[in-house]
Design a protein around this motif. Structure first.
Motif, PDB file in Angstrom:
ATOM      1  N   ILE A   6      42.131  33.526  46.909  1.00 37.63           N
ATOM      2  CA  ILE A   6      43.024  32.775  47.795  1.00 37.63           C
ATOM      3  C   ILE A   6      44.289  32.354  47.048  1.00 37.63           C
ATOM      4  N   PHE A   7      44.168  31.991  45.777  1.00 34.40           N
ATOM      5  CA  PHE A   7      45.299  31.564  44.963  1.00 34.40           C
ATOM      6  C   PHE A   7      46.317  32.698  44.799  1.00 34.40           C
ATOM      7  N   PHE A   8      45.846  33.903  44.491  1.00 29.84           N
ATOM      8  CA  PHE A   8      46.759  35.014  44.213  1.00 29.84           C
ATOM      9  C   PHE A   8      47.216  35.754  45.472  1.00 29.84           C
ATOM     10  N   TYR A   9      46.559  35.535  46.605  1.00 30.31           N
ATOM     11  CA  TYR A   9      46.914  36.264  47.828  1.00 30.31           C
ATOM     12  C   TYR A   9      48.374  36.078  48.250  1.00 30.31           C
ATOM     13  N   PRO A  10      48.916  34.818  48.284  1.00 32.79           N
ATOM     14  CA  PRO A  10      50.322  34.663  48.681  1.00 32.79           C
ATOM     15  C   PRO A  10      51.296  35.367  47.734  1.00 32.79           C
ATOM     16  N   LEU A  11      50.869  35.621  46.511  1.00 32.50           N
ATOM     17  CA  LEU A  11      51.726  36.294  45.538  1.00 32.50           C
ATOM     18  C   LEU A  11      51.606  37.808  45.625  1.00 32.50           C
ATOM     19  N   GLY A  12      50.749  38.291  46.525  1.00 34.48           N
ATOM     20  CA  GLY A  12      50.591  39.730  46.726  1.00 34.48           C
ATOM     21  C   GLY A  12      49.761  40.415  45.663  1.00 34.48           C
ATOM     22  N   ILE A  13      48.866  39.678  45.020  1.00 32.76           N
ATOM     23  CA  ILE A  13      48.046  40.235  43.934  1.00 32.76           C
ATOM     24  C   ILE A  13      46.580  40.185  44.330  1.00 32.76           C
ATOM     25  N   ASN A  14      45.913  41.323  44.233  1.00 34.43           N
ATOM     26  CA  ASN A  14      44.459  41.361  44.407  1.00 34.43           C
ATOM     27  C   ASN A  14      43.848  41.126  43.029  1.00 34.43           C
ATOM     28  N   ILE A  15      43.468  39.900  42.767  1.00 29.25           N
ATOM     29  CA  ILE A  15      43.030  39.501  41.431  1.00 29.25           C
ATOM     30  C   ILE A  15      41.786  40.245  40.974  1.00 29.25           C
ATOM     31  N   LEU A  16      40.969  40.717  41.909  1.00 35.68           N
ATOM     32  CA  LEU A  16      39.754  41.434  41.519  1.00 35.68           C
ATOM     33  C   LEU A  16      40.088  42.740  40.794  1.00 35.68           C
ATOM     34  N   ASN A  17      41.254  43.318  41.073  1.00 41.36           N
ATOM     35  CA  ASN A  17      41.672  44.531  40.365  1.00 41.36           C
ATOM     36  C   ASN A  17      42.056  44.248  38.919  1.00 41.36           C
ATOM     37  N   TYR A  18      42.334  42.988  38.611  1.00 39.95           N
ATOM     38  CA  TYR A  18      42.797  42.616  37.270  1.00 39.95           C
ATOM     39  C   TYR A  18      41.813  41.717  36.527  1.00 39.95           C
ATOM     40  N   SER A  19      40.586  41.635  36.998  1.00 42.30           N
ATOM     41  CA  SER A  19      39.596  40.746  36.379  1.00 42.30           C
ATOM     42  C   SER A  19      38.450  41.537  35.777  1.00 42.30           C
ATOM     43  N   SER A  20      37.978  41.059  34.647  1.00 44.80           N
ATOM     44  CA  SER A  20      36.784  41.641  34.040  1.00 44.80           C
ATOM     45  C   SER A  20      35.569  40.836  34.493  1.00 44.80           C
ATOM     46  N   ILE A  21      34.401  41.320  34.194  1.00 45.44           N
ATOM     47  CA  ILE A  21      33.170  40.606  34.554  1.00 45.44           C
ATOM     48  C   ILE A  21      33.109  39.255  33.834  1.00 45.44           C
ATOM     49  N   THR A  22      33.658  39.188  32.627  1.00 41.14           N
ATOM     50  CA  THR A  22      33.691  37.928  31.879  1.00 41.14           C
ATOM     51  C   THR A  22      34.546  36.898  32.599  1.00 41.14           C
ATOM     52  N   ASP A  23      35.708  37.352  33.102  1.00 43.62           N
ATOM     53  CA  ASP A  23      36.582  36.429  33.843  1.00 43.62           C
ATOM     54  C   ASP A  23      35.872  35.873  35.060  1.00 43.62           C
ATOM     55  N   ILE A  24      35.128  36.716  35.741  1.00 45.51           N
ATOM     56  CA  ILE A  24      34.405  36.298  36.939  1.00 45.51           C
ATOM     57  C   ILE A  24      33.311  35.298  36.586  1.00 45.51           C
ATOM     58  N   LEU A  25      32.598  35.550  35.496  1.00 49.44           N
ATOM     59  CA  LEU A  25      31.488  34.673  35.116  1.00 49.44           C
ATOM     60  C   LEU A  25      31.944  33.304  34.636  1.00 49.44           C
ATOM     61  N   ILE A  26      33.102  33.250  33.959  1.00 46.00           N
ATOM     62  CA  ILE A  26      33.554  31.953  33.442  1.00 46.00           C
ATOM     63  C   ILE A  26      34.564  31.255  34.349  1.00 46.00           C
ATOM     64  N   SER A  27      34.965  31.903  35.455  1.00 45.73           N
ATOM     65  CA  SER A  27      36.002  31.292  36.310  1.00 45.73           C
ATOM     66  C   SER A  27      35.627  29.910  36.828  1.00 45.73           C
ATOM     67  N   PRO A  28      34.393  29.674  37.302  1.00 47.98           N
ATOM     68  CA  PRO A  28      34.113  28.313  37.786  1.00 47.98           C
ATOM     69  C   PRO A  28      34.134  27.274  36.675  1.00 47.98           C
ATOM     70  N   ILE A  29      33.672  27.664  35.494  1.00 46.96           N
ATOM     71  CA  ILE A  29      33.664  26.718  34.374  1.00 46.96           C
ATOM     72  C   ILE A  29      35.087  26.432  33.925  1.00 46.96           C
ATOM     73  N   SER A  30      35.924  27.484  33.852  1.00 51.43           N
ATOM     74  CA  SER A  30      37.305  27.265  33.418  1.00 51.43           C
ATOM     75  C   SER A  30      38.071  26.438  34.442  1.00 51.43           C
ATOM     76  N   ASP A  31      37.803  26.639  35.729  1.00 51.44           N
ATOM     77  CA  ASP A  31      38.459  25.818  36.759  1.00 51.44           C
ATOM     78  C   ASP A  31      38.052  24.357  36.624  1.00 51.44           C
ATOM     79  N   MET A  32      36.774  24.129  36.387  1.00 55.88           N
ATOM     80  CA  MET A  32      36.277  22.756  36.300  1.00 55.88           C
ATOM     81  C   MET A  32      36.789  22.048  35.039  1.00 55.88           C
ATOM     82  N   THR A  33      36.848  22.771  33.921  1.00 57.32           N
ATOM     83  CA  THR A  33      37.243  22.119  32.669  1.00 57.32           C
ATOM     84  C   THR A  33      38.746  22.070  32.457  1.00 57.32           C
ATOM     85  N   SER A  34      39.507  22.912  33.168  1.00 58.56           N
ATOM     86  CA  SER A  34      40.955  22.915  32.970  1.00 58.56           C
ATOM     87  C   SER A  34      41.629  21.710  33.626  1.00 58.56           C
ATOM     88  N   ASN A  35      40.943  21.065  34.533  1.00 61.17           N
ATOM     89  CA  ASN A  35      41.538  19.941  35.240  1.00 61.17           C
ATOM     90  C   ASN A  35      40.556  18.767  35.243  1.00 61.17           C
TER      91      ASN A  35
END
Length: 198
Positions: free
Chosen positions: A28-57
């Motif tokens: 949803i974040f990258f959609y307005p920018l015209g980027i399909n983030i799944l094409n640019y993500s590795s499995i590691t990015d997917i696995l740590i995304s909730p933790i990085s979102d929670m700890t970054s803020n």
């Protein structure tokens, strides 16, 4: 002890739910920018995304913890005052048996508590994705992005950029005086420095 084992068995499901929420937020974040983030993500990015979102803020962590704590306190109050008429009406509206003793009532309320906490996380992640993505898109269209980094390319060129995001493979940024989001592999960037905007 059985209660602890039940919680341990539910932890993988909870983490899977967080992964889905992280993916949803990023998409949803990258959609307005015209980027399909799944094409640019590795499995590691997917696995740590909730933790990085929670700890970054830190505010996000406080909001999640405070809402979960409020749900928990509400549950305690419902159980403690379950004999009151107004509590009985609330319990009946959720189709709960009002004749249960306090221990059984507490167990019966756990699924409702989990559902409320899950819905709260869903609303929070979707809201963050929508809000942040639209905010960057508006600032990008109106050329009001504050450039926050100086990026040095592999060829040695130093460029002020607004860094949108980084994952393990790519940098997502906008150059000064441009409206186009650029995606560069991590190996193509020589150096990145924080601009002190004080």
């Amino acid at each position: 002890m059985k209660y602890l084992e039940k919680i341990q068995s539910l932890l993988p499901l909870g983490y899977m739910y967080l992964i889905v929420l992280g993916l949803l937020k990023e998409t949803i974040f990258f959609y307005p920018l015209g980027i399909n983030i799944l094409n640019y993500s590795s499995i590691t990015d997917i696995l740590i995304s909730p933790i990085s979102d929670m700890t970054s803020n830190p505010i996000l962590i406080l909001v999640v913890l405070s809402v979960v704590l409020l749900f928990f306190l509400f549950q305690i109050l419902l159980v403690k005052y379950s004999h009151k008429n107004w509590i009985q009406k609330i319990l009946k509206s959720y189709r709960m048996d009002t004749n249960l003793d306090k221990r059984e009532l507490r167990k019966a309320m756990i699924p409702a508590f989990v559902m409320l906490a899950g819905f709260e996380l869903l609303a929070l992640f979707i809201g963050l994705g929508l809000g942040q993505g639209e905010k960057i898109k508006k600032r990008l269209d109106s050329q009001t992005l504050q450039h926050n980094y100086i990026l040095t390319t592999g060829s040695g060129e130093r460029v002020p950029v607004y860094l949108i995001d980084i994952n393990s493979i790519y940098y997502f940024y906008v150059k000064k005086d441009e409206k186009q989001v650029r995606i560069a592999p991590v190996g193509g960037i020589g150096n990145i420095e924080v601009i002190n905007n004080k």
